[in-house]
Design a protein around this motif. Structure first.
Motif, PDB file in Angstrom:
ATOM      1  N   LEU A  14       0.818  -1.220   0.000  1.00 18.69           N
ATOM      2  CA  LEU A  14       0.000   0.000   0.000  1.00 18.69           C
ATOM      3  C   LEU A  14       0.847   1.264   0.000  1.00 18.69           C
ATOM      4  N   PHE A  15       2.008   1.211   0.688  1.00 15.95           N
ATOM      5  CA  PHE A  15       2.822   2.411   0.830  1.00 15.95           C
ATOM      6  C   PHE A  15       4.080   2.397  -0.036  1.00 15.95           C
ATOM      7  N   ALA A  16       4.196   1.417  -0.943  1.00 17.56           N
ATOM      8  CA  ALA A  16       5.365   1.342  -1.819  1.00 17.56           C
ATOM      9  C   ALA A  16       5.030   1.906  -3.195  1.00 17.56           C
ATOM     10  N   PRO A  17       5.815   2.861  -3.698  1.00 20.60           N
ATOM     11  CA  PRO A  17       5.586   3.344  -5.067  1.00 20.60           C
ATOM     12  C   PRO A  17       6.033   2.284  -6.076  1.00 20.60           C
ATOM     13  N   PRO A  18       5.594   2.347  -7.318  1.00 17.88           N
ATOM     14  CA  PRO A  18       4.824   3.446  -7.916  1.00 17.88           C
ATOM     15  C   PRO A  18       3.316   3.296  -7.789  1.00 17.88           C
ATOM     16  N   PHE A  19       2.824   2.079  -7.420  1.00 16.19           N
ATOM     17  CA  PHE A  19       1.381   1.868  -7.398  1.00 16.19           C
ATOM     18  C   PHE A  19       0.752   2.067  -6.021  1.00 16.19           C
ATOM     19  N   GLY A  20       1.542   2.001  -4.966  1.00 10.02           N
ATOM     20  CA  GLY A  20       0.976   2.073  -3.626  1.00 10.02           C
ATOM     21  C   GLY A  20       0.329   3.418  -3.347  1.00 10.02           C
ATOM     22  N   VAL A  21      -0.987   3.429  -3.250  1.00 10.99           N
ATOM     23  CA  VAL A  21      -1.706   4.694  -3.131  1.00 10.99           C
ATOM     24  C   VAL A  21      -1.461   5.367  -1.786  1.00 10.99           C
TER      25      VAL A  21
END
Length: 626
Positions: free
Chosen positions: A574-581
């Motif tokens: 959830l908190f990892a980029p690039p997709f974690g919003v």
């Protein structure tokens, strides 16, 4: 979390200003007409549930109707809150792909997202009215009224969202953009409808087409997650089965109406309350007096403050919003890079996902039947383990920090900060003790926290801003509606997966993995990290929790231990980029460009992964105190 973005102003330049002004005025008037009852419903839920606690535990005379009335009002709160979220464009969506497109494409995709949501709402309008009518033949046991009074919230909420969608499209003004989006969505729906004779013989291949293809396409195209899920399950049931569509509305009702979920809006409001009353600021000030003089000290304070605040609100967005504004200015003054700050803030959001009263913990208890009290107990130490791994990385990164200009707090200053913070520091323990000692259920304990917060804010900190109360109540309804609508449509998808026989096939595959429980845990970590980055924690839990928890028990994994593993895995995703919003929410709260935090966050994500592996290897960390 990511929110839907309104259509860009450029999309509306060519339209009639008068028409846009009329649509905007109607939308504002209708919005107020929805927001005020939604705010009143939040207050009503707090009063009813707290009255139930007082009557049962204080007066020894339980109110037999309190839970029933709270349940009736809760569905109305969920649907009106969903309508408020729709009007404000705050339904959760995954925007990473959309944001990478050109401004013109992004504006068009925003309109497509609105049209797709409108299509789902129009498709379920008739089944929701039918469902409400059928519920009129059921009488509630305590209040002895027709259950249609509760079920009517579904068609009313659906109708309000339809109106908001139409007003939004009218407000855009760019007729070509709107027509193009409407025709695109209509064409896709028509193609699927015409393909019905070819779809039905495909059997479970339709699960891939709708639950992976349609749902995945909608999510990545920026359609709000709740409506993307809704279109997938509606299409699956309508085009490949003979299931009455009223059943889908019933499953949505079931998902949103679980009494445990009543704590969602109340903990959201509690999180806003501790920020407004200064309780969060007092806790942070005490931690800063203890550690502010050591290298990386304020970074340790950020980790500790997020842990403490998470023990109150249950909402990661509320936690970050309460802590970041207090700490970030001083941390920047000491030379900390904004990108590193927002990276650590996002990492602490993932670290604290298991700390009670986490909304994800409450959702797991709702959909799997695992004891909420056991989850609340088991979630404390895993958060400590991840805090240790994050702190180890902070120590390494800031071991050479220059603190020559920082003055160490004296003993008197520390004691004074502790005395000021004591009422705030006591709140997490009050919440936990009320659940463990049986004074209140996990649903009711939030009201105890709210009353405690009101008293402390008014009498101790004296920072109660009455002007902010109504906006806080509306914001609570808005966020709760967005969360609960996702739970409703995800419950429908989970039911469709179960009815298709997919759960039996999944159980057979997972229990047959070589390596037994270790392989099952490893696969679950990978799967929920990916799911967390795309779907966020709550919809992923509602979808796959009922399927995987029985398998975990079958392969010998304790359900509380398994809950902690998948929550932490989802938090990392959830908190990892690039997709974690969640990462983009942290950037918005910290007012930092997301590009600045991309590089430093990977070290923190690695520290979290190390902590997760430790938690997975040693079950005692999760279940040692049960």
């Amino acid at each position: 979390m990511a929110h839907a973005e309104g259509a860009t102003a450029a999309a509306g330049e060519a339209g009639s200003p008068r028409r846009r002004s009329l649509a905007a005025s109607l939308e504002a008037w209708l919005g107020m007409l929805v927001e005020i009852p939604a705010a009143i419903l939040v207050v009503a839920e707090i009063v009813i549930l707290f009255a139930g606690v007082v009557a049962r535990y204080g007066l020894r005379s339980p109110l037999i109707w309190s839970d029933e009335l709270a349940s009736i009002l809760f569905l109305w709160l969920a649907m009106l809150g969903a309508a408020v979220a729709f009007r404000r464009s705050e339904h959760m969506r995954m925007t990473a792909v959309v944001a990478s497109t050109s401004p013109a494409t992004r504006a068009w995709l925003d309109v497509v997202a609105t049209c797709a949501a409108l299509a789902f709402l129009l498709l379920i309008a008739a089944p929701s009215w039918e469902y409400a009518y059928e519920e009129s033949f059921i009488t509630t046991p305590a209040l002895q009224i027709a259950n249609s009074w509760r079920a009517a919230a579904l068609p009313v909420g659906t109708g309000l969202m339809v109106l908001f969608a139409l007003l939004r499209l009218a407000r855009l003004g760019d007729f070509k953009t709107v027509l193009s989006a409407v025709l695109s969505v209509g064409l896709v729906i028509a193609i699927f409808w015409l393909a019905t004779p070819w779809l039905r013989p495909l059997g479970n291949i339709n699960l891939l087409i709708f639950f992976v293809g349609v749902a995945g396409f909608c999510v990545f195209a920026g359609v709000p997650i709740a409506f993307g899920f809704g279109l997938a399950i509606f299409g699956y049931l309508a085009l490949t089965t003979r299931t009455p569509l009223m059943v889908l509305v019933g499953r949505m009702d079931e998902g949103m109406s679980h009494l445990i979920l009543l704590s969602v809006p109340l903990f959201v409001f509690l999180g806003l309350l501790i920020e407004m009353t200064g309780m969060a600021r007092a806790m942070v000030a005490f931690l800063a007096s203890l550690l502010g003089h050591v290298r990386g000290g304020l970074h340790y304070v950020l980790v500790g403050a997020m842990y403490l605040v998470s023990g109150i609100s249950g909402s990661k967005a509320a936690d970050m919003a309460a802590v970041a504004p207090v700490l970030f200015p001083e941390m920047k003054a000491r030379g900390a890079r904004p990108g590193d700050l927002v990276a650590l803030l996002a990492a602490t959001g993932a670290q604290t996902e298991t700390i009670p009263p986490s909304l994800v913990l409450i959702t797991i208890g709702s959909v799997t039947g695992v004891s909420i009290s056991a989850l609340f107990t088991g979630g404390l130490l895993p958060g400590v383990v991840l805090a240790i791994t994050l702190s180890a990385l902070v120590w390494w990164r800031y071991r050479a920090e220059d603190l020559g200009h920082v003055k160490r707090a004296g003993a008197g200053e520390i004691v004074r900060a502790f005395v000021i913070a004591l009422p705030a520091l006591a709140l997490p323990f009050v919440i936990r003790a009320a659940v463990v000692e049986g004074i209140a259920t996990a649903t009711e304990v939030s009201t105890i926290g709210i009353v405690y917060g009101l008293v402390v804010g008014l009498l101790v900190y004296r920072r109660f801003d009455w002007r902010r109360l109504v906006p806080m109540l509306v914001e609570t309804a808005c966020l709760s509606g967005a969360i609960l609508l996702i739970i409703g449509t995800a419950t429908g998808m989970a039911w469709g997966l179960t009815q298709s026989g997919f759960s039996r096939a999944l159980a057979a595959a997972m229990t047959g993995l070589p390596g037994g429980s270790a392989s099952f845990i490893a696969v679950s970590i990978v799967a929920f990290t990916v799911l967390g980055s795309v779907l966020e924690g709550i919809p992923a839990i509602v979808l796959f929790g009922p399927l995987l928890f029985p398998i975990a028990r079958a392969v010998g994994v304790h359900e509380v231990h398994y809950a902690m593993i998948i929550i932490l895995a989802m938090g990392i995703g959830l908190f990892a980029p690039p997709f974690g919003v969640g990462y983009y929410a942290a950037c918005a709260i910290g007012r930092v460009d997301p590009a600045e935090g991309i590089k430093p966050i990977w070290g923190y994500m690695l520290a979290l992964l190390v902590g997760l592996i430790v938690v997975a290897i040693f079950p005692w960390i999760s279940i040692g105190f049960l």
